[in-house]
Design a protein around this motif. Structure first.
Motif, PDB file in Angstrom:
ATOM      1  N   THR A 258       9.138  -1.599   9.352  1.00 23.79           N
ATOM      2  CA  THR A 258      10.293  -0.698   9.302  1.00 23.79           C
ATOM      3  C   THR A 258      11.583  -1.482   9.111  1.00 23.79           C
ATOM      4  O   THR A 258      12.447  -1.099   8.310  1.00 23.79           O
ATOM      5  CB  THR A 258      10.371   0.137  10.593  1.00 23.79           C
TER       6      THR A 258
ATOM      7  N   ARG B 241      -6.473   2.101  13.449  1.00 26.29           N
ATOM      8  CA  ARG B 241      -7.772   2.690  13.106  1.00 26.29           C
ATOM      9  C   ARG B 241      -8.758   1.598  12.671  1.00 26.29           C
ATOM     10  O   ARG B 241      -9.910   1.564  13.128  1.00 26.29           O
ATOM     11  CB  ARG B 241      -7.569   3.709  11.984  1.00 26.29           C
TER      12      ARG B 241
ATOM     13  N   GLN C 191       0.823  -1.217   0.000  1.00 21.41           N
ATOM     14  CA  GLN C 191       0.000   0.000   0.000  1.00 21.41           C
ATOM     15  C   GLN C 191       0.855   1.265   0.000  1.00 21.41           C
ATOM     16  O   GLN C 191       0.338   2.368  -0.100  1.00 21.41           O
ATOM     17  CB  GLN C 191      -0.925  -0.007   1.223  1.00 21.41           C
ATOM     18  N   HIS C 192       2.172   1.098   0.137  1.00 22.66           N
ATOM     19  CA  HIS C 192       3.094   2.242   0.155  1.00 22.66           C
ATOM     20  C   HIS C 192       4.231   1.979  -0.839  1.00 22.66           C
ATOM     21  O   HIS C 192       5.411   2.016  -0.483  1.00 22.66           O
ATOM     22  CB  HIS C 192       3.653   2.452   1.569  1.00 22.66           C
TER      23      HIS C 192
ATOM     24  N   GLN D  77       4.340  -2.793  13.030  1.00 25.87           N
ATOM     25  CA  GLN D  77       4.949  -1.520  12.601  1.00 25.87           C
ATOM     26  C   GLN D  77       6.475  -1.628  12.597  1.00 25.87           C
ATOM     27  O   GLN D  77       7.131  -1.230  11.625  1.00 25.87           O
ATOM     28  CB  GLN D  77       4.490  -0.409  13.543  1.00 25.87           C
TER      29      GLN D  77
ATOM     30  N   ARG E 126      -0.634   3.302  12.201  1.00 21.38           N
ATOM     31  CA  ARG E 126      -1.795   4.184  12.377  1.00 21.38           C
ATOM     32  C   ARG E 126      -3.027   3.610  11.680  1.00 21.38           C
ATOM     33  O   ARG E 126      -4.117   3.529  12.268  1.00 21.38           O
ATOM     34  CB  ARG E 126      -1.470   5.563  11.810  1.00 21.38           C
ATOM     35  N   ASP E 127      -2.869   3.211  10.424  1.00 16.82           N
ATOM     36  CA  ASP E 127      -4.003   2.676   9.661  1.00 16.82           C
ATOM     37  C   ASP E 127      -4.525   1.386  10.273  1.00 16.82           C
ATOM     38  O   ASP E 127      -5.737   1.149  10.329  1.00 16.82           O
ATOM     39  CB  ASP E 127      -3.589   2.435   8.204  1.00 16.82           C
TER      40      ASP E 127
ATOM     41  N   ARG F 184       8.797   6.395   8.990  1.00 16.90           N
ATOM     42  CA  ARG F 184       7.557   7.130   8.690  1.00 16.90           C
ATOM     43  C   ARG F 184       6.518   6.211   8.049  1.00 16.90           C
ATOM     44  O   ARG F 184       5.333   6.260   8.383  1.00 16.90           O
ATOM     45  CB  ARG F 184       7.883   8.308   7.774  1.00 16.90           C
ATOM     46  N   THR F 185       6.981   5.353   7.136  1.00 18.87           N
ATOM     47  CA  THR F 185       6.060   4.414   6.486  1.00 18.87           C
ATOM     48  C   THR F 185       5.528   3.404   7.495  1.00 18.87           C
ATOM     49  O   THR F 185       4.333   3.087   7.502  1.00 18.87           O
ATOM     50  CB  THR F 185       6.781   3.685   5.334  1.00 18.87           C
TER      51      THR F 185
ATOM     52  N   ALA G 199       5.164   3.864  10.670  1.00 18.49           N
ATOM     53  CA  ALA G 199       4.216   4.576  11.536  1.00 18.49           C
ATOM     54  C   ALA G 199       2.855   4.736  10.850  1.00 18.49           C
ATOM     55  O   ALA G 199       1.807   4.625  11.495  1.00 18.49           O
ATOM     56  CB  ALA G 199       4.782   5.944  11.910  1.00 18.49           C
ATOM     57  N   LYS G 200       2.870   4.993   9.553  1.00 13.35           N
ATOM     58  CA  LYS G 200       1.601   5.105   8.810  1.00 13.35           C
ATOM     59  C   LYS G 200       0.862   3.771   8.788  1.00 13.35           C
ATOM     60  O   LYS G 200      -0.365   3.725   8.941  1.00 13.35           O
ATOM     61  CB  LYS G 200       1.882   5.585   7.384  1.00 13.35           C
ATOM     62  N   ILE G 201       1.615   2.685   8.590  1.00 17.86           N
ATOM     63  CA  ILE G 201       0.993   1.361   8.603  1.00 17.86           C
ATOM     64  C   ILE G 201       0.384   1.082   9.972  1.00 17.86           C
ATOM     65  O   ILE G 201      -0.745   0.585  10.073  1.00 17.86           O
ATOM     66  CB  ILE G 201       2.042   0.286   8.229  1.00 17.86           C
TER      67      ILE G 201
END
Length: 244
Positions: free
Chosen positions: A146, A108, A7-8, A142, A104-105, A97-98, A100-102
């Motif tokens: 990383t 959620r 997804q990234h 996460q 977070r999603d 950063r990537t 952390a985004k994973i």
């Protein structure tokens, strides 16, 4: 992991580019080191042996030439080392950063799913297990994402680059590097074979620690009323020791 990282794709491609450049810098350092020894010291900084013989026959002072060569190659080595450091920091930043985004999603989505659970479903998982999944488990995913971007992607790049450099420099020694890389991958496979089952056990024990802590905190007034602090401390200590 592959689905999350997929997804990234842009970030993964950027990290791979940074790691390729970093590998180029790191692989250049041994080459420059050999040039310092073979040319800078052994040949007084003159790359062409015929020219070197001519300089010596003419009585030319080779010290300035040697120092200029050593400073130039040494400067390139420092530049390569600095470039490797900067690229490593950049790759680490993008990877973190990537990841952390994973995380977070995933948190959620997990929270939205848990909120939609019925009481029976929540009891089936237990509140302690759901807390572990929403905190520790997501953090593990996460961190692994990383690590995959920082280390797992870099290992084959460096290995392939090293094999290519050895084959170009001295093909007779290529089999040694290939054998070494194969042995490293074999050791990693064995470690994964023995450690993964233990990680699964560890997750269950983390659930147990969270469960004991949650029960103790929810019933704190009852624990104090019946003077059961020592018993609860021993309970928590036992769960912590098993996890350790």
């Amino acid at each position: 992991m592959i689905r999350f990282l997929g997804q990234h794709k842009g970030a993964v491609a950027l990290v791979m580019l940074l790691l390729l450049l970093k590998a180029g810098c790191e692989l250049a350092i041994p080459v420059l080191t050999s040039q310092i020894v073979d040319v800078g010291i052994a040949q007084s900084g003159v790359e062409d042996l015929d020219v070197l013989a001519g300089y010596k026959a003419a009585g030319v002072d080779l010290f300035p030439i040697q120092m200029a060569y050593l400073l130039r190659i040494g400067g390139l080595m420092l530049l390569a080392a600095a470039g490797s450091m900067v690229l490593d920091v950049a790759a680490g930043f993008v990877s973190a950063r990537t990841g952390a985004k994973i995380g977070r999603d995933l948190r959620r989505r997990l929270f939205a799913r848990v909120v939609a659970f019925s009481d029976a479903e929540i009891n089936q998982f237990s509140a302690a297990s759901l807390i572990t999944r929403g905190t520790n488990d997501v953090t593990l995913i996460q961190n692994v994402c990383t690590m995959v971007m920082r280390m797992v992607l870099y290992a084959p790049i460096l290995a392939i680059g090293g094999v290519v450099m050895v084959m170009v420099t001295n093909p007779q020694l290529g089999w040694i590097v290939v054998l070494a890389v194969a042995m490293v991958f074999a050791v990693i496979a064995v470690l994964f074979r023995f450690t993964l089952p233990r990680f699964k056990i560890m997750q269950t024990l983390i659930d147990r620690v969270n469960l004991v802590a949650r029960e103790m905190l929810n019933g704190l007034s009852v624990v104090r009323a019946f003077n059961r602090e020592g018993f609860e401390e021993n309970r928590f200590d036992a769960a912590s020791r098993k996890l350790r």
